[in-house]
Design a protein around this motif. Structure first.
Motif, PDB file in Angstrom:
ATOM      1  N   GLU A   9       0.855  -1.199   0.000  1.00 49.56           N
ATOM      2  CA  GLU A   9       0.000   0.000   0.000  1.00 49.56           C
ATOM      3  C   GLU A   9       0.886   1.242   0.000  1.00 49.56           C
ATOM      4  O   GLU A   9       1.773   1.367   0.832  1.00 49.56           O
ATOM      5  N   ASP A  10       0.647   2.150  -0.924  1.00 46.20           N
ATOM      6  CA  ASP A  10       1.495   3.342  -1.007  1.00 46.20           C
ATOM      7  C   ASP A  10       0.946   4.520  -0.213  1.00 46.20           C
ATOM      8  O   ASP A  10       1.652   5.496   0.017  1.00 46.20           O
ATOM      9  N   ASP A  53      -2.989  -3.206  -2.641  1.00 42.52           N
ATOM     10  CA  ASP A  53      -3.585  -2.000  -3.209  1.00 42.52           C
ATOM     11  C   ASP A  53      -3.441  -2.073  -4.732  1.00 42.52           C
ATOM     12  O   ASP A  53      -2.399  -2.508  -5.229  1.00 42.52           O
ATOM     13  N   GLN A  55      -4.076   0.708  -6.855  1.00 42.25           N
ATOM     14  CA  GLN A  55      -3.522   1.967  -7.357  1.00 42.25           C
ATOM     15  C   GLN A  55      -2.157   2.207  -6.736  1.00 42.25           C
ATOM     16  O   GLN A  55      -2.046   2.810  -5.667  1.00 42.25           O
ATOM     17  N   LEU A  56      -1.146   1.714  -7.405  1.00 44.21           N
ATOM     18  CA  LEU A  56       0.224   1.893  -6.933  1.00 44.21           C
ATOM     19  C   LEU A  56       1.007   2.638  -8.013  1.00 44.21           C
ATOM     20  O   LEU A  56       0.719   2.476  -9.191  1.00 44.21           O
ATOM     21  N   LYS A 105     -12.223   0.454  -1.197  1.00 46.41           N
ATOM     22  CA  LYS A 105     -11.904   1.590  -0.333  1.00 46.41           C
ATOM     23  C   LYS A 105     -13.076   2.557  -0.379  1.00 46.41           C
ATOM     24  O   LYS A 105     -13.763   2.635  -1.390  1.00 46.41           O
TER      25      LYS A 105
END
Ligand code: MN
Length: 130
Positions: A9-10, A53, A55-56, A105
């Protein structure tokens, strides 16, 4: 022994919340902030489950999932995708990339750990019959 969960996770806030909820429920959490770091850690540590995640930066979660599935030792590790993009087709893309499940999310603190737990293999009973 505590189950080890790798969270890739970013976003620091999402990582903080995921870690907090999982640790509160007795899991050991290892964090990676990028896809390549996640792949490296997963190969080395062989976690019991991976929260991924989608969206990285640089390498998106779908590519990370595919890379993990191409690693022999990680072929069957449960992977749960997390994404804020509740677009039609996201679930299918995540599953096609090798994820076992999908959580949207924002993370719901009331249900997050139970959702993750669904994908954890039950711990094998220790020892033989009495
Ligand atoms: Mn992200």
């Amino acid at each position: 022994m505590k189950a080890i969960i790798l969270v890739i996770e970013d976003n620091e806030q999402n990582l903080y919340l995921s870690r907090f909820l999982l640790e509160k429920n007795g899991f050991h959490v290892i964090a990676a902030r990028s896809g390549p770091e996640g792949i490296e850690l997963a190969s080395r540590i062989r976690p019991d489950l991976i929260v991924l995640d989608i969206q990285l930066p640089e390498m998106d979660g779908y590519s990370v999932a595919r890379a993990l599935r191409q690693t022999p030792a990680l072929k069957v590790v449960p992977m749960v995708a997390v994404t804020s993009y509740a677009m039609v087709g996201d679930r299918e893309k995540a599953l096609a990339a090798g994820c076992n499940g999908y959580i949207e999310k924002p993370i719901d603190p009331e249900t997050f750990v139970a959702e993750i737990g669904k994908y954890l293999a039950p711990l094998a009973p220790k020892g033989g019959p009495p």
